[in-house]
Design a protein around this motif. Structure first.
Motif, short mmCIF file in Angstrom:
data_model
loop_
_atom_site.label_atom_id
_atom_site.label_comp_id
_atom_site.label_asym_id
_atom_site.label_seq_id
_atom_site.Cartn_x
_atom_site.Cartn_y
_atom_site.Cartn_z
N LEU A 241 -7.60 -4.03 9.48
CA LEU A 241 -6.29 -3.96 8.49
C LEU A 241 -6.27 -5.26 7.73
O LEU A 241 -6.13 -5.40 6.60
N CYS A 242 -6.24 -6.26 8.72
CA CYS A 242 -6.05 -7.73 8.07
C CYS A 242 -7.30 -7.96 7.38
O CYS A 242 -7.06 -8.89 6.44
N ALA A 243 -8.35 -7.50 7.54
CA ALA A 243 -9.47 -7.85 6.82
C ALA A 243 -9.56 -7.22 5.10
O ALA A 243 -10.37 -7.76 4.47
N GLU B 274 1.56 -13.77 -0.71
CA GLU B 274 2.34 -14.34 0.29
C GLU B 274 3.03 -13.53 1.39
O GLU B 274 3.23 -13.77 2.50
N GLN B 275 3.42 -12.40 0.98
CA GLN B 275 4.04 -11.37 1.66
C GLN B 275 2.94 -10.88 2.71
O GLN B 275 3.20 -10.66 3.79
N ALA B 276 1.74 -10.63 2.12
CA ALA B 276 0.74 -9.96 3.03
C ALA B 276 0.29 -10.92 3.93
O ALA B 276 -0.12 -10.60 5.27
N GLN B 277 0.26 -12.24 3.85
CA GLN B 277 -0.08 -13.31 4.98
C GLN B 277 0.96 -13.49 5.96
O GLN B 277 0.59 -13.47 6.93
N GLY B 278 2.20 -13.16 5.48
CA GLY B 278 3.33 -12.93 6.53
C GLY B 278 3.15 -11.87 7.34
O GLY B 278 3.28 -11.79 8.61
N VAL B 279 2.83 -10.73 6.82
CA VAL B 279 2.43 -9.44 7.48
C VAL B 279 1.17 -9.73 8.53
O VAL B 279 1.40 -9.37 9.80
N GLN B 280 0.18 -10.56 8.05
CA GLN B 280 -0.77 -10.54 8.67
C GLN B 280 -0.74 -11.43 9.82
O GLN B 280 -1.11 -11.31 11.01
N LEU C 38 -4.77 -2.77 -2.93
CA LEU C 38 -5.16 -1.98 -1.75
C LEU C 38 -4.97 -0.39 -1.93
O LEU C 38 -5.42 0.64 -1.23
N ALA C 39 -3.80 -0.05 -2.74
CA ALA C 39 -3.05 1.36 -2.86
C ALA C 39 -4.33 2.41 -3.11
O ALA C 39 -4.23 3.40 -2.62
N ASP C 40 -5.29 2.02 -4.13
CA ASP C 40 -6.34 2.87 -4.45
C ASP C 40 -7.69 2.80 -3.60
O ASP C 40 -8.60 3.22 -4.05
N ASP C 41 -7.52 1.49 -2.73
CA ASP C 41 -8.84 1.53 -2.04
C ASP C 41 -9.23 2.56 -0.97
O ASP C 41 -8.44 2.76 -0.29
N ALA C 42 -10.53 3.19 -0.89
CA ALA C 42 -10.66 4.05 -0.12
C ALA C 42 -10.65 3.64 1.07
O ALA C 42 -10.48 4.56 2.36
N GLY C 43 -11.01 2.48 1.60
CA GLY C 43 -11.12 2.03 3.09
C GLY C 43 -9.82 1.85 3.59
O GLY C 43 -9.55 2.17 4.68
N PHE C 44 -8.89 1.36 2.77
CA PHE C 44 -7.27 1.60 3.20
C PHE C 44 -7.04 2.86 3.46
O PHE C 44 -6.28 3.17 4.45
N ARG C 45 -7.05 3.77 2.56
CA ARG C 45 -6.83 5.04 2.83
C ARG C 45 -7.26 5.81 3.86
O ARG C 45 -6.67 6.40 4.88
#
Length: 192
Positions: A58-60, A67-73, A116-123
């Motif tokens: 998920l982090c990759a 900035e928000q995603a960095q905080g989540v990671q 990421l919303a439309d990324d197949a790998g994310f889904r």
């Protein structure tokens, strides 16, 4: 031999054989339960390990994190680290619960991330986390049910005698201490 002596010999023999059979049966029941509990923990731990590996994936996914995603990671990595360094089962259960909450926050934030919303790998990873959480619930429930049975059996007579001989101690269930359960607040920022 007199028929009465034969009868008494048979009765005593039956009682001796029956007693030994019962003792071995009780002992084997305690040993079997101990091993089933160990196997239940191994299955639960395997799913937990698989979930931690999925966190790395998920982090990759964030190629250039906001900035928000960095905080989540960072919070995900900290949660994984806290799981790794825990010593007791209660601490581990608490750390795993916090990791699950961090994963839920990360997925919620990633779901609104335009990249990421439309990324197949994310889904696919999102579905995988759902499946993993379902499996974790099942494994936890099975493990905790066995813990309850095990803890009951090792204090019951005659199992308690074997438990003392085998130096068995009560097992801990795999759940975090009861705390107030608040709904985590998610500060979602959507940048266009």
């Amino acid at each position: 031999m007199h028929p009465t002596e034969v009868l008494w010999t048979a009765v005593v023999g039956f009682l001796v054989v029956g007693t030994f059979g019962y003792v071995f049966s009780v002992y084997n029941g305690v040993v079997e339960l101990k091993h089933r509990l160990g196997a239940a923990w191994a299955h639960l731990d395997a799913v937990l390990r698989e979930r931690r590996e999925a966190v790395t994936e998920l982090c990759a996914l964030w190629a250039t994190p906001t900035e928000q995603a960095q905080g989540v990671q960072a919070s995900l990595r900290a949660a994984v680290e806290s799981v790794v360094v825990t010593r007791s089962l209660a601490e581990r259960a608490h750390a795993e619960r916090e990791l699950g909450e961090a994963i839920a926050r990360a997925i919620a934030i990633a779901a609104v991330d335009v990249t990421l919303a439309d990324d197949a790998g994310f889904r696919e990873l999102q579905q995988r986390f759902g499946t993993l959480e379902q499996r974790l619930q099942d494994r936890r429930r099975y493990h905790d049910d066995l813990v309850a049975i095990y803890n009951t059996r090792i204090v019951r007579v005659p199992e308690v005698w074997f438990a003392r001989l085998m130096q068995l101690t009560p097992a801990d269930p795999f759940r975090a201490a009861v705390v107030e359960r608040e709904q985590p607040t998610l500060a979602l920022q959507h940048s266009a």
